[in-house]
Motif scaffolding. Structure first.
Motif, short mmCIF file in Angstrom:
data_model
loop_
_atom_site.label_atom_id
_atom_site.label_comp_id
_atom_site.label_asym_id
_atom_site.label_seq_id
_atom_site.Cartn_x
_atom_site.Cartn_y
_atom_site.Cartn_z
N UNK A 208 -56.02 13.39 72.62
CA UNK A 208 -56.83 12.16 72.70
C UNK A 208 -55.94 10.91 72.78
N UNK A 209 -56.29 10.01 73.72
CA UNK A 209 -55.58 8.72 73.74
C UNK A 209 -56.16 7.83 72.66
N UNK A 210 -55.30 7.41 71.75
CA UNK A 210 -55.75 6.63 70.60
C UNK A 210 -55.58 5.15 70.86
N UNK A 211 -54.50 4.80 71.56
CA UNK A 211 -54.28 3.41 71.95
C UNK A 211 -53.36 3.38 73.17
N UNK A 212 -53.04 2.15 73.62
CA UNK A 212 -52.29 2.03 74.88
C UNK A 212 -50.77 2.05 74.63
N UNK A 213 -50.02 2.27 75.68
CA UNK A 213 -48.56 2.28 75.56
C UNK A 213 -48.03 0.90 75.17
N UNK A 214 -48.72 -0.13 75.62
CA UNK A 214 -48.28 -1.49 75.29
C UNK A 214 -48.42 -1.77 73.78
N UNK A 215 -49.54 -1.33 73.22
CA UNK A 215 -49.74 -1.49 71.78
C UNK A 215 -48.66 -0.72 71.02
N UNK A 216 -48.35 0.48 71.49
CA UNK A 216 -47.34 1.29 70.82
C UNK A 216 -45.97 0.60 70.89
N UNK A 217 -45.67 0.01 72.03
CA UNK A 217 -44.37 -0.67 72.17
C UNK A 217 -44.23 -1.81 71.16
N UNK A 218 -45.30 -2.59 71.01
CA UNK A 218 -45.26 -3.69 70.03
C UNK A 218 -45.12 -3.15 68.60
N UNK A 219 -45.86 -2.09 68.33
CA UNK A 219 -45.85 -1.51 66.99
C UNK A 219 -44.47 -0.95 66.65
N UNK A 220 -43.90 -0.20 67.58
CA UNK A 220 -42.56 0.36 67.32
C UNK A 220 -41.52 -0.75 67.19
N UNK A 221 -41.73 -1.85 67.89
CA UNK A 221 -40.77 -2.97 67.80
C UNK A 221 -40.73 -3.53 66.38
#
Ligand code: GLU
Length: 295
Positions: A208-221
């Motif tokens: 399941x896609x839970x959120x977008x790659x862009x959101x993940x990039x900000x979160x990991x940052x």
């Protein structure tokens, strides 16, 4: 290969099982009651295969590891501009800058759109559960204790309210923050949550896609720069993975594209990070060459 990895994790847990340095979190009575010898390690590959060792199915409260996930949910629901207007920017704005410290974390909770506290908490719990791939339960005793003793967090929430950062009642926002900190996870859940971030927002187990790659990039940052309390710099140089720890004794670490790691051991060092959790992650990173800046 699978056997090798499994043996390696078992050896690591055996190697550090004897370490008894550190202390249990004691800011609420409930956390002093946990078994200090608990020690679990789980690694999830990016295709969702789990390697587990030790007490990988022991539940503990997620505490501050909730912060990156609620930040991600807020980004997902209202977008970067709305989040940046409340969390980050500069000294002149009087808004909290960092979603990994309590002020920013409480502001993140308030950004999750909902008709009331119950709906907001349901959204948060559903989001974490989708990342973990199973419905997460809630620890009533820890929640009550957090709520009864949370003067510092109450002060922070009222300060944020005075700055106009919270769109809702500060006590209601805080109640949801206490509830999110009291969700129960295992090291296996943390590994799966980490693997969901490692896969750019897709839970590798459920697909399941839970959120977008862009959101993940900000979160990991923000996890890279601020995930390990005041040890973030040491962590980045020694381990080299975006991570977040919590005073319940958990650590989640992410190697983008490859791995999610979950560790549990509740004895904490002076900065609030799990002693054995840090040792295990350092060792994994060194011996398996996981540092994200390895050239
Ligand atoms: N519930 C705790 C607090 O907000 C979380 C602390 C932590 O894990 O850093 O104070």
């Amino acid at each position: 290969m699978a056997e090798l990895v499994q043996r390696y994790l078992d050896d690591l847990v055996a190697e550090y099982a004897g370490v008894s340095d550190g202390a249990l979190a004691d800011y609420i009575p409930e956390l002093t009651q946990v078994d200090s010898s608990g020690f679990g390690l789980t690694l999830s590959s990016s295709d969702g295969f789990l390697y587990e060792s030790g007490d990988a199915r022991t539940e503990f409260t997620i505490q501050s590891i909730s912060k990156p996930f609620t930040y991600a949910l807020a980004l997902d629901q209202v977008g970067e501009d709305a989040v940046d207007a409340k969390i980050s920017v500069d000294d002149m704005t009087t808004t909290p800058k960092n979603p990994m410290i309590n002020a920013g974390a409480i502001a993140s909770v308030a950004l999750v759109p909902a008709a009331g506290p119950d709906e907001r908490f349901a959204k948060i719990r559903d989001f974490y559960s989708a990342c973990a791939g199973r419905p997460l339960e809630f620890d009533e005793d820890v929640y009550r204790s957090e709520k009864a003793t949370g003067s510092r967090n109450r002060a922070i929430a009222y300060m944020l309210d005075s700055f106009g950062v919270l769109a809702d009642d500060p006590d209601e926002v805080l109640d949801v923050y206490f509830r999110q900190c009291s969700l129960r996870v295992t090291s296996a859940d943390l590994a799966r949550m980490g693997a969901t971030l490692a896969r750019g927002g897709v839970n590798p187990q459920t697909g399941r896609r839970v959120t977008s790659t862009r959101v993940v990039q900000r979160t990991l940052s923000v996890m890279v720069t601020c995930g390990m309390y005041n040890a973030a710099g040491d962590w980045v140089s020694a381990v080299g993975m975006p991570a977040k720890s919590g005073v319940g004794g958990g650590i989640v670490a992410v190697l983008p594209g490859q791995l999610g790691i979950g560790v549990y051991s509740p004895l904490l060092d002076a900065r609030g990070n799990s002693v054995r959790g840090v040792l295990v992650c350092r060792s994994l990173s060194e011996r398996l060459g996981l540092h994200f800046l390895t050239v």
